[in-house]
Design a protein around this motif. Structure first.
Motif, PDB file in Angstrom:
ATOM      1  N   ALA A  11       0.813  -1.222   0.000  1.00  0.00           N
ATOM      2  CA  ALA A  11       0.000   0.000   0.000  1.00  0.00           C
ATOM      3  C   ALA A  11       0.846   1.271   0.000  1.00  0.00           C
ATOM      4  CB  ALA A  11      -0.945   0.006   1.193  1.00  0.00           C
ATOM      5  N   ASP A  12       2.018   1.216  -0.625  1.00  0.00           N
ATOM      6  CA  ASP A  12       2.902   2.388  -0.646  1.00  0.00           C
ATOM      7  C   ASP A  12       2.232   3.601  -1.283  1.00  0.00           C
ATOM      8  OD1 ASP A  12       4.962   1.047   0.625  1.00  0.00           O
ATOM      9  OD2 ASP A  12       5.929   0.427  -1.240  1.00  0.00           O
ATOM     10  N   GLU A  13       1.465   3.381  -2.354  1.00  0.00           N
ATOM     11  CA  GLU A  13       0.812   4.500  -3.032  1.00  0.00           C
ATOM     12  C   GLU A  13      -0.222   5.161  -2.130  1.00  0.00           C
ATOM     13  OE1 GLU A  13      -0.705   3.574  -6.890  1.00  0.00           O
ATOM     14  OE2 GLU A  13       1.233   2.897  -7.661  1.00  0.00           O
ATOM     15  N   LEU A  14      -0.929   4.359  -1.357  1.00  0.00           N
ATOM     16  CA  LEU A  14      -1.904   4.915  -0.420  1.00  0.00           C
ATOM     17  C   LEU A  14      -1.202   5.727   0.652  1.00  0.00           C
ATOM     18  CD1 LEU A  14      -4.635   5.275   0.948  1.00  0.00           C
ATOM     19  CD2 LEU A  14      -4.376   2.982   1.937  1.00  0.00           C
ATOM     20  N   ARG A  15      -0.123   5.177   1.202  1.00  0.00           N
ATOM     21  CA  ARG A  15       0.604   5.918   2.239  1.00  0.00           C
ATOM     22  C   ARG A  15       1.149   7.231   1.685  1.00  0.00           C
ATOM     23  NH1 ARG A  15       1.507   0.422   3.864  1.00  0.00           N
ATOM     24  NH2 ARG A  15       3.265   0.136   2.445  1.00  0.00           N
ATOM     25  N   PHE A  65      -4.727  -0.546  15.278  1.00  0.00           N
ATOM     26  CA  PHE A  65      -3.607  -0.876  14.390  1.00  0.00           C
ATOM     27  C   PHE A  65      -3.530   0.098  13.221  1.00  0.00           C
ATOM     28  CE2 PHE A  65      -4.776  -5.061  16.259  1.00  0.00           C
ATOM     29  CZ  PHE A  65      -3.596  -5.313  16.935  1.00  0.00           C
ATOM     30  N   THR A  66      -4.692   0.435  12.677  1.00  0.00           N
ATOM     31  CA  THR A  66      -4.729   1.392  11.569  1.00  0.00           C
ATOM     32  C   THR A  66      -4.281   2.764  12.030  1.00  0.00           C
ATOM     33  OG1 THR A  66      -6.487   0.170  10.451  1.00  0.00           O
ATOM     34  CG2 THR A  66      -6.243   2.490   9.873  1.00  0.00           C
ATOM     35  N   ALA A  67      -4.761   3.187  13.183  1.00  0.00           N
ATOM     36  CA  ALA A  67      -4.384   4.502  13.709  1.00  0.00           C
ATOM     37  C   ALA A  67      -2.885   4.592  13.945  1.00  0.00           C
ATOM     38  CB  ALA A  67      -5.148   4.787  14.999  1.00  0.00           C
ATOM     39  N   ALA A  68      -2.292   3.518  14.439  1.00  0.00           N
ATOM     40  CA  ALA A  68      -0.849   3.515  14.692  1.00  0.00           C
ATOM     41  C   ALA A  68      -0.071   3.687  13.389  1.00  0.00           C
ATOM     42  CB  ALA A  68      -0.441   2.216  15.384  1.00  0.00           C
ATOM     43  N   LYS A  69      -0.525   3.031  12.325  1.00  0.00           N
ATOM     44  CA  LYS A  69       0.170   3.149  11.037  1.00  0.00           C
ATOM     45  C   LYS A  69      -0.004   4.552  10.455  1.00  0.00           C
ATOM     46  CE  LYS A  69       2.279   0.762   8.955  1.00  0.00           C
ATOM     47  NZ  LYS A  69       3.734   0.660   8.723  1.00  0.00           N
ATOM     48  N   VAL A  70      -1.197   5.122  10.561  1.00  0.00           N
ATOM     49  CA  VAL A  70      -1.404   6.477  10.047  1.00  0.00           C
ATOM     50  C   VAL A  70      -0.542   7.470  10.820  1.00  0.00           C
ATOM     51  CG1 VAL A  70      -3.058   8.326   9.608  1.00  0.00           C
ATOM     52  CG2 VAL A  70      -3.741   5.944   9.261  1.00  0.00           C
ATOM     53  N   ALA A  71      -0.443   7.293  12.127  1.00  0.00           N
ATOM     54  CA  ALA A  71       0.427   8.158  12.931  1.00  0.00           C
ATOM     55  C   ALA A  71       1.866   8.080  12.445  1.00  0.00           C
ATOM     56  CB  ALA A  71       0.337   7.756  14.404  1.00  0.00           C
ATOM     57  N   GLU A  72       2.305   6.862  12.132  1.00  0.00           N
ATOM     58  CA  GLU A  72       3.663   6.670  11.613  1.00  0.00           C
ATOM     59  C   GLU A  72       3.851   7.402  10.291  1.00  0.00           C
ATOM     60  OE1 GLU A  72       5.946   3.006   9.480  1.00  0.00           O
ATOM     61  OE2 GLU A  72       4.983   2.534  11.402  1.00  0.00           O
ATOM     62  N   VAL A  73       2.881   7.260   9.395  1.00  0.00           N
ATOM     63  CA  VAL A  73       2.947   7.933   8.093  1.00  0.00           C
ATOM     64  C   VAL A  73       2.995   9.446   8.264  1.00  0.00           C
ATOM     65  CG1 VAL A  73       1.687   8.388   5.943  1.00  0.00           C
ATOM     66  CG2 VAL A  73       1.813   6.055   6.836  1.00  0.00           C
ATOM     67  N   LYS A  74       2.228   9.958   9.209  1.00  0.00           N
ATOM     68  CA  LYS A  74       2.151  11.402   9.425  1.00  0.00           C
ATOM     69  C   LYS A  74       3.287  11.927  10.285  1.00  0.00           C
ATOM     70  CE  LYS A  74      -0.494  13.627   8.042  1.00  0.00           C
ATOM     71  NZ  LYS A  74      -0.404  14.350   6.745  1.00  0.00           N
ATOM     72  N   GLY A  75       4.076  11.030  10.879  1.00  0.00           N
ATOM     73  CA  GLY A  75       5.203  11.464  11.691  1.00  0.00           C
ATOM     74  C   GLY A  75       4.805  12.088  13.004  1.00  0.00           C
ATOM     75  N   VAL A  76       3.705  11.583  13.589  1.00  0.00           N
ATOM     76  CA  VAL A  76       3.251  12.078  14.893  1.00  0.00           C
ATOM     77  C   VAL A  76       3.108  10.893  15.839  1.00  0.00           C
ATOM     78  CG1 VAL A  76       2.058  14.051  13.866  1.00  0.00           C
ATOM     79  CG2 VAL A  76       0.792  11.922  14.283  1.00  0.00           C
ATOM     80  N   SER A  77       2.956  11.162  17.104  1.00  0.00           N
ATOM     81  CA  SER A  77       2.766  10.085  18.070  1.00  0.00           C
ATOM     82  C   SER A  77       1.368   9.496  17.911  1.00  0.00           C
ATOM     83  CB  SER A  77       2.947  10.605  19.496  1.00  0.00           C
ATOM     84  OG  SER A  77       1.886  11.476  19.844  1.00  0.00           O
TER      85      SER A  77
END
Length: 259
Positions: A184-188, A225-237
């Motif tokens: 899902a690189d394109e989505l991220r 799990f989804t929220a944790a990945k989105v946080a990672e993508v956005k560079g926030v805690s």
């Protein structure tokens, strides 16, 4: 705390362990859920689930797959069904050209009806789009030019250009477990520049379980799990994203009552 903005708690997948599913969500920090209507002929069942639980809300609408098989509702019909305090939006509606279970013209007509109802009651519309990016955007832009409305793109999996444009138009973007998939690189990339104040999270349960639960039935607890990945993508805690996405939910779904 997190909000699962899109799940289907009325589906048979949850019949045997419904109470445990709710307990799992609470333990995972998911304190609010929105169970989404896909058939108006099953709306009462969806509404009854929401009415039975303080922390569950619902919507009313017809999934594009079902646009031809369900009764063709009017704006008046939808607004009447949305009168209850627990009904906080319209949909899911939109366009799906991947399966095309319903003719495109009927999907488009019903999509517009949902948007008109959303304007009538100043509630958000939950938009489904699959293999229909161009027509979905054209219809949204046309309706926005006529009169603005609020809403979100659910289970976002479209292009970065699409994301940028719908945000420009004032809509929100809801991210499902797809964002955790290896391919899902394109989505991220597509959501990397979406402002934090426009992002929501969802499960679309019982579908689309995120890694590390992929292959199993999805449930609201897995929003974490989804929220944790989105946080990672956005560079926030994770804490910052949980707060932002929850704030976004209560801002968009203004009929809700924050505890």
């Amino acid at each position: 705390m997190l909000v699962d903005t899109h799940c289907h708690l009325d589906f048979p997948d949850f019949e045997e362990d419904f109470d445990q599913v709710l307990a799992n969500a609470k333990e995972a920090g998911v304190d609010t859920m929105v169970t989404i209507c896909t058939y108006v002929t099953r709306f009462e069942q969806v509404l009854n689930i929401a009415k039975a639980h303080d922390h569950i809300y619902c919507t009313v609408g017809i999934h594009p797959h079902n646009a031809a098989s369900e009764p063709e509702v009017s704006v008046k019909d939808l607004c009447a069904m949305a009168a209850d305090d627990k009904v906080i939006g319209f949909g899911e509606t939109g366009l799906d050209y991947f399966y095309e279970h319903s003719p495109r013209d009927i999907q488009q007509r019903q999509f517009r009806t949902h948007i008109q109802a959303a304007r009538e009651l100043d509630l958000p519309v939950i938009i489904h789009t699959r293999e229909a990016e161009e027509d979905t955007l054209a219809l949204i832009e046309e309706e926005m030019a006529h009169e603005p409305f609020t809403g979100l793109i659910h289970c976002f999996s479209a292009s970065k250009a699409f994301a940028d444009r719908v945000v420009e138009l004032g809509l929100y973007i809801s991210i499902s477990g797809i964002v955790t998939f290896k391919k899902a690189d394109e989505l991220r990339e597509a959501i990397s520049d979406v402002p934090l104040d426009r992002l929501l999270v969802e499960t679309d349960a019982p579908y689309l379980s995120p890694i590390p639960k992929r292959g199993k039935r999805n449930e609201p607890a897995y929003t974490a799990f989804t929220a944790a990945k989105v946080a990672e993508v956005k560079g926030v805690s994770e804490e910052e994203f949980a707060k932002a996405s929850t704030d976004n939910f209560y801002r968009l779904f203004s009929k809700t009552k924050r505890g």
